[in-house]
Design a protein around this motif. Sequence first.
Motif, PDB file in Angstrom:
ATOM      1  N   GLN A 142       0.824  -1.206   0.000  1.00 46.22           N
ATOM      2  CA  GLN A 142       0.000   0.000   0.000  1.00 46.22           C
ATOM      3  C   GLN A 142       0.862   1.262   0.000  1.00 46.22           C
ATOM      4  O   GLN A 142       0.493   2.276  -0.608  1.00 46.22           O
ATOM      5  N   SER A 143       2.028   1.194   0.646  1.00 48.53           N
ATOM      6  CA  SER A 143       2.922   2.351   0.682  1.00 48.53           C
ATOM      7  C   SER A 143       3.453   2.695  -0.710  1.00 48.53           C
ATOM      8  O   SER A 143       3.638   3.871  -1.037  1.00 48.53           O
ATOM      9  N   VAL A 144       3.682   1.661  -1.530  1.00 48.09           N
ATOM     10  CA  VAL A 144       4.128   1.905  -2.906  1.00 48.09           C
ATOM     11  C   VAL A 144       2.972   2.464  -3.739  1.00 48.09           C
ATOM     12  O   VAL A 144       3.155   3.367  -4.565  1.00 48.09           O
ATOM     13  N   LEU A 145       1.765   1.947  -3.487  1.00 47.24           N
ATOM     14  CA  LEU A 145       0.599   2.437  -4.231  1.00 47.24           C
ATOM     15  C   LEU A 145       0.313   3.908  -3.926  1.00 47.24           C
ATOM     16  O   LEU A 145      -0.022   4.687  -4.835  1.00 47.24           O
ATOM     17  N   ASP A 146       0.456   4.301  -2.664  1.00 46.38           N
ATOM     18  CA  ASP A 146       0.123   5.690  -2.317  1.00 46.38           C
ATOM     19  C   ASP A 146       1.314   6.642  -2.420  1.00 46.38           C
ATOM     20  O   ASP A 146       1.171   7.848  -2.203  1.00 46.38           O
ATOM     21  N   GLY A 147       2.516   6.088  -2.735  1.00 49.86           N
ATOM     22  CA  GLY A 147       3.673   6.950  -2.962  1.00 49.86           C
ATOM     23  C   GLY A 147       4.536   7.208  -1.753  1.00 49.86           C
ATOM     24  O   GLY A 147       5.525   7.946  -1.850  1.00 49.86           O
ATOM     25  N   THR A 148       4.192   6.629  -0.611  1.00 44.68           N
ATOM     26  CA  THR A 148       5.045   6.794   0.566  1.00 44.68           C
ATOM     27  C   THR A 148       6.408   6.163   0.323  1.00 44.68           C
ATOM     28  O   THR A 148       7.443   6.696   0.719  1.00 44.68           O
ATOM     29  N   LEU A 149       6.400   5.007  -0.327  1.00 43.30           N
ATOM     30  CA  LEU A 149       7.612   4.345  -0.785  1.00 43.30           C
ATOM     31  C   LEU A 149       7.607   4.294  -2.308  1.00 43.30           C
ATOM     32  O   LEU A 149       6.545   4.348  -2.937  1.00 43.30           O
ATOM     33  N   GLY A 150       8.767   4.195  -2.879  1.00 41.21           N
ATOM     34  CA  GLY A 150       8.893   4.055  -4.327  1.00 41.21           C
ATOM     35  C   GLY A 150      10.132   3.241  -4.647  1.00 41.21           C
ATOM     36  O   GLY A 150      10.685   2.566  -3.777  1.00 41.21           O
ATOM     37  N   VAL A 151      10.575   3.306  -5.879  1.00 42.51           N
ATOM     38  CA  VAL A 151      11.765   2.568  -6.292  1.00 42.51           C
ATOM     39  C   VAL A 151      12.769   3.531  -6.917  1.00 42.51           C
ATOM     40  O   VAL A 151      12.423   4.637  -7.346  1.00 42.51           O
ATOM     41  N   HIS A 152      14.009   3.104  -6.939  1.00 40.70           N
ATOM     42  CA  HIS A 152      15.054   3.886  -7.603  1.00 40.70           C
ATOM     43  C   HIS A 152      14.792   3.898  -9.117  1.00 40.70           C
ATOM     44  O   HIS A 152      14.646   2.835  -9.732  1.00 40.70           O
ATOM     45  N   PRO A 153      14.747   5.066  -9.752  1.00 38.55           N
ATOM     46  CA  PRO A 153      14.617   5.122 -11.224  1.00 38.55           C
ATOM     47  C   PRO A 153      15.982   4.866 -11.862  1.00 38.55           C
ATOM     48  O   PRO A 153      16.637   5.783 -12.377  1.00 38.55           O
ATOM     49  N   THR A 154      16.427   3.619 -11.842  1.00 40.46           N
ATOM     50  CA  THR A 154      17.783   3.305 -12.296  1.00 40.46           C
ATOM     51  C   THR A 154      17.964   3.562 -13.785  1.00 40.46           C
ATOM     52  O   THR A 154      19.094   3.769 -14.239  1.00 40.46           O
ATOM     53  N   PHE A 155      16.866   3.534 -14.548  1.00 41.46           N
ATOM     54  CA  PHE A 155      16.972   3.902 -15.962  1.00 41.46           C
ATOM     55  C   PHE A 155      17.480   5.334 -16.073  1.00 41.46           C
ATOM     56  O   PHE A 155      18.281   5.670 -16.957  1.00 41.46           O
ATOM     57  N   LEU A 156      17.006   6.209 -15.181  1.00 39.13           N
ATOM     58  CA  LEU A 156      17.417   7.609 -15.168  1.00 39.13           C
ATOM     59  C   LEU A 156      18.862   7.742 -14.709  1.00 39.13           C
ATOM     60  O   LEU A 156      19.632   8.534 -15.272  1.00 39.13           O
ATOM     61  N   TYR A 157      19.242   6.976 -13.704  1.00 36.91           N
ATOM     62  CA  TYR A 157      20.620   7.019 -13.221  1.00 36.91           C
ATOM     63  C   TYR A 157      21.596   6.705 -14.362  1.00 36.91           C
ATOM     64  O   TYR A 157      22.601   7.393 -14.556  1.00 36.91           O
ATOM     65  N   GLU A 158      21.281   5.645 -15.099  1.00 31.65           N
ATOM     66  CA  GLU A 158      22.194   5.235 -16.170  1.00 31.65           C
ATOM     67  C   GLU A 158      22.178   6.234 -17.324  1.00 31.65           C
ATOM     68  O   GLU A 158      23.224   6.507 -17.934  1.00 31.65           O
ATOM     69  N   SER A 159      21.025   6.785 -17.630  1.00 31.70           N
ATOM     70  CA  SER A 159      20.944   7.787 -18.688  1.00 31.70           C
ATOM     71  C   SER A 159      21.793   9.003 -18.342  1.00 31.70           C
ATOM     72  O   SER A 159      22.554   9.511 -19.180  1.00 31.70           O
TER      73      SER A 159
END
Length: 349
Positions: free
Chosen positions: A192-209
């Motif tokens: 639920q925390s990921v769904l509501d945005g409290t937690l998320g993931v590293h945008p590693t595609f952006l890091y590499e770009s």
Amino acid sequence: MTNTVFFPGLGLEFELNRVAFTVFGHNIYWYGVIIAAGFLLAVVYGLHIAPRFGMDPDKITDAIFIVVPMAIIGARLYYVIFNPAVCFTADGSFSLLKMIAFWDGGLAIYGGVIATVVTAVIYCRVRKIDFWSGMDVTVYGLLIGQLIGRWGNFVNVEAYGGLTDLPWRMCSSSIANELWRDGFLESEQMYQSVLDGTLGVHPTFLYESLWNLLGLVLLILLMKKGRKFNGQMFLSYVIWYGLGRAVIEGLRTDSLYFFGTPIRSSQMLGIVSAVVGIGLYVVRRRTAGPVLPPFRPAAQAKGGLETGMGDVPAEAGQGEAADAAAAPAGPVRPEEEHKEEKTDGGDTD
């Protein structure tokens, strides 16, 4: 095929549709469009800088038609080797179409780089081209293609990292579902925390770009400063990308693993390639001969005759080649000497 991706810490939200447009009932995906755009920009820039590295743009063009298809095959083959499940349908039967369907995603950059290098070695031997200078040109295209191509992963909502609460965390329902499915979430509360945005993931595609963008800028500055030896740009790329990929790959949740081991294949390859690149850089810095001069096609001499001076430095007065180009081909006749005196030493164009 539509996903809502949002960055709550940045106040950004995107509605992403994997399909860019439809042609005669067939979907054309943004992933393929973005990859194609990166390829075209890479080719244009590569042809633009090729003469600075002593390379004939025509030979670079010929190489493109050989190297690029092999790079795509290599990128897909690498992905399939370390993720064979992609070749099978839901009922467990093998599908040749699923094995080659790179347009749906599933291109491993390292596979493309390996195929590019192997193909370039063969091509340069056959065409009698300096391999190191050819790769010096190629790496600029690789960086451009990689920094743009990673945004295809963004549209597909893939190539992301593990959980984080950093301000630039990336969230979506599809990410939450995949994390839950793959066992990265320990409880429904975390889901639920990921769904509501409290937690998320590293945008590693952006890091590499961004890492590739920074690498491109640094190599452009290095190019303007001047090469110390043939292969300097290529080995700098190998070291730079290897170190960055080793770190970024460690954050991802969708890594390809080395034949069932806990070793991430691209992370291992990144570390090994960086170490080898450093060693080769040191060796070539000490042992490589002089760099190739800027490429100049047979120019028209003043008065319409060919000079026959092909590859000479662009800057007049630098080195013996420039002096040879400026010197007359034979003794100066008295009448020619008289003409030169009348010009007052100026150009006769």
